[in-house]
Write an enzyme that holds these catalytic residues in place. Structure first.
Site, PDB file in Angstrom:
ATOM      1  N   LYS A  92      44.785  44.204  47.330  1.00  0.00           N
ATOM      2  CA  LYS A  92      43.523  44.660  46.899  1.00  0.00           C
ATOM      3  C   LYS A  92      42.434  44.748  48.310  1.00  0.00           C
ATOM      4  O   LYS A  92      41.538  45.369  48.255  1.00  0.00           O
ATOM      5  CB  LYS A  92      43.014  44.206  45.667  1.00  0.00           C
ATOM      6  CG  LYS A  92      43.746  44.430  44.441  1.00  0.00           C
ATOM      7  CD  LYS A  92      42.966  44.272  43.341  1.00  0.00           C
ATOM      8  CE  LYS A  92      43.557  44.841  41.849  1.00  0.00           C
ATOM      9  NZ  LYS A  92      44.689  44.171  41.562  1.00  0.00           N
ATOM     10  N   GLU A 114      34.130  46.075  39.175  1.00  0.00           N
ATOM     11  CA  GLU A 114      34.658  45.695  37.924  1.00  0.00           C
ATOM     12  C   GLU A 114      36.048  44.797  38.171  1.00  0.00           C
ATOM     13  O   GLU A 114      36.700  45.216  39.338  1.00  0.00           O
ATOM     14  CB  GLU A 114      34.969  46.866  37.094  1.00  0.00           C
ATOM     15  CG  GLU A 114      36.232  47.546  37.397  1.00  0.00           C
ATOM     16  CD  GLU A 114      36.505  48.111  38.552  1.00  0.00           C
ATOM     17  OE1 GLU A 114      35.430  48.673  39.362  1.00  0.00           O
ATOM     18  OE2 GLU A 114      37.616  48.128  39.150  1.00  0.00           O
ATOM     19  N   SER A 380      53.319  43.429  45.461  1.00  0.00           N
ATOM     20  CA  SER A 380      51.757  43.523  45.439  1.00  0.00           C
ATOM     21  C   SER A 380      51.145  42.532  45.776  1.00  0.00           C
ATOM     22  O   SER A 380      49.820  42.450  46.199  1.00  0.00           O
ATOM     23  CB  SER A 380      51.361  44.513  44.479  1.00  0.00           C
ATOM     24  OG  SER A 380      51.863  43.994  43.122  1.00  0.00           O
TER      25      SER A 380
END
Ligand SMILES: *Cc1c(COP(=O)(O)O)cnc(C)c1O
Length: 396
Positions: A92, A114, A380
Site C-alpha cells: 500500500k 479511509e 502483498s
C-alpha cells in the site's frame, strides 16, 4: 493514454466500467485531479523524488524470491514477489507515497483517507509524518476493534483516527465519511484512496503508482528465468490494487495468465462472502460503475471475509473489465482455505503472510500446473497484524 483495450480511456472507462459518478460538489476536486495527475506524475522532478523514496524509504526493489519448497509441493516454479518486505509491511505504501507527492504539487496541506484493515491508514499516516502533513483517517467502528494495533500505530504517527459509526461500521462506511469530508473541504485537502477504486482518475492513478511491482518483476524474471514473462501471475483482490500493480505491465502480454483471487468467506453461496465477480452485478459504488454485491433492489450487500482487507462489496472497475473480457480469471477462496494456505507458507518457507495474501496462496490448491510453469504470486503483505487471528484459528 495508450491504445491498450485494458487501459483507461479518455473518459475514464475500462470497457463498460469506471467513470466518475460523483455529487456536483465533488466535481472541482475531481476535475483538478483529472486535468493534472498525468502531467505531474510524468514530471522528471516528481519521478526523481518518487523513485528515490521508493528505494531509500520503502526499500525497493522488493525481492522476487524463488520458493523452492512451495514449488515442490505444487509442481511448478513458484516465485513470490515480496511486497511484505516493504516499509509498513505491504504494497500500500507504493500508492500513498505517490499520492502524497502529487498532493504536495497540487498545493494541498491536509490529507484524508479511509481504511479497512488499517493497512492503508498506516501507510497514509506514515507518509503524512514523512511529509509533515496533517492527516485524518476514517475507519469503521468494527474495524477499529478488530485492528487495534494498526489504530495505535496511526495515532503514534500523529494521525487522527475517526470512527465511522453508520451502516455496517466497516470499510464502505469509512469511505462514505471520507467522501463527505472531502466535499466539505475541497480546496486544502487531498483524499488518498487506498485501492484502484473510486471515481476516475483514482483507479488509473493508483494503478500507475502500484505498477512498480510488475515493472520490477519483468527484469527480475528475466534475470532469474531468462524470460520477462511468467505463465501465471496470481494476486488477491480486495479493491484490486496489489493485483493491478502485479498485472500492469503484462496486460497486453496475452501469453501471461492473470489470476485474481477473491474472498469467499464462509462459502461462495453462504451469504457471508466477498467474492464480487462471482456474486456481483453492475452498479455504482463510491463514484464508479463496477461490479458490486447488491440486493434485487440495488442495496449494497454487507460483505464478509475473515480478512478485513478483502471485506469490500465491490472491485475496481478495471477488474470488472478484466473479468468481463476474460483477460483475467477469478478464483474464490474461503476463510478456512486461506488460513490453511497461510499456515502452509509459514511452515514451508518461514514467511507468515497477511490473511489477504493467504487467499492468493489458497488458489494454488485449485490450479493445475505443468512442471515448467513459472508462477509469480504477489505476496502483498506480512502477517504480523493477523497473529491473533492465526492463533484463534489454530485453536478451533
Ligand atoms: C489492503 C490489502 C489487500 C487488498 O487491497 P487491494 O487493493 O486489493 O490490493 C491485500 N493484501 C494486503 C496485505 C493488504 O493490506
Amino acid at each position: 493514454m495508450s491504445n491498450s483495450r485494458y487501459q483507461v480511456n479518455e473518459r475514464g472507462f475500462y470497457g463498460n466500467f469506471g467513470g466518475a459518478y460523483i455529487p456536483e460538489m465533488l466535481y472541482p476536486n475531481i476535475k483538478e485531479l483529472r486535468e493534472r495527475y498525468l502531467d505531474i506524475i510524468n514530471e522528471s522532478s516528481f519521478q526523481e523524488e518518487f523513485q528515490q523514496l521508493l528505494r531509500d524509504y520503502v526499500g525497493r526493489p522488493s525481492p522476487l524470491y524463488f520458493a523452492k519448497r512451495l514449488s515442490e509441493r505444487y509442481g511448478a516454479k513458484i516465485y513470490l514477489k515480496r511486497e511484505d518486505l516493504n516499509h509498513t509491511g505491504a504494497h500500500k505504501v507504493n500508492n500513498t507515497l505517490g499520492q502524497i507527492l502529487l498532493a504536495k504539487r497540487l498545493g494541498k496541506e491536509k490529507i484524508i483517507a479511509e481504511t479497512g484493515a488499517g493497512q492503508h491508514g498506516v501507510a497514509t499516516a506514515t507518509v503524512c509524518a514523512l511529509m509533515g502533513m496533517e492527516c485524518i483517517v476514517y475507519m469503521g467502528e468494527i474495524d477499529i476493534e478488530r485492528q487495534r494495533p494498526n489504530v495505535e500505530r496511526m495515532k503514534l504517527l500523529g494521525t487522527k483516527v475517526v470512527a465511522a459509526t453508520c451502516g455496517s461500521k466497516t470499510l464502505k462506511d469509512a469511505t462514505n465519511e471520507a467522501m463527505r469530508h472531502w466535499i466539505n473541504h475541497p480546496t486544502d485537502t487531498h483524499y488518498i484512496i487506498g485501492s484502484v477504486v473510486g471515481p476516475h482518475p483514482f483507479p488509473d492513478m493508483v494503478a500507475r503508482f502500484q505498477a512498480v511491482i510488475s515493472e520490477e518483476m519483468r527484469w527480475q524474471l528475466k534475470e532469474k528465468t531468462g524470460s520477462e514473462n511468467p505463465d501465471y501471475i496470481v494476486a488477491c483482490v480486495g479493491g484490486g490494487s496489489n493485483a493491478m500493480g502485479a498485472f500492469y505491465h503484462y496486460l497486453d502480454e496475452l501469453d501471461v495468465q492473470l489470476i485474481g483471487v477473491e474472498a469467499a468467506g464462509l462459502g461462495l453461496y453462504s451469504g457471508e462472502s466477498a467474492a464480487t465477480t462471482q456474486l456481483g452485478k453492475a452498479g455504482i459504488l463510491h463514484g464508479s460503475k463496477t461490479l458490486l454485491m447488491q440486493t434485487e433492489d440495488g442495496q449494497v450487500v454487507e460483505p464478509y471475509s475473515i480478512s478485513a482487507g478483502l471485506d469490500y462489496p465491490g472491485i475496481g472497475p478495471v477488474h470488472a473489465h478484466l473479468y468481463e473480457t476474460t483477460r483475467a480469471a477469478f478464483y474464490s477462496v474461503t476463510d478456512a482455505e486461506a488460513m490453511e494456505a497461510g499456515l502452509l507458507l509459514s511452515r514451508t518457507e518461514g514467511i507468515i503472510p497477511a490473511i489477504e495474501t493467504a487467499h492468493a496462496l489458497g488458489a494454488l490448491e485449485k490450479m493445475e500446473f505443468e512442471p515448467n510453469d513459472v508462477v509469480v504470486l504477489n505476496l502483498s503483505g506480512r502477517g504480523d497484524k493477523d497473529l491473533q487471528t492465526y492463533i484463534r484459528y489454530k485453536k478451533t
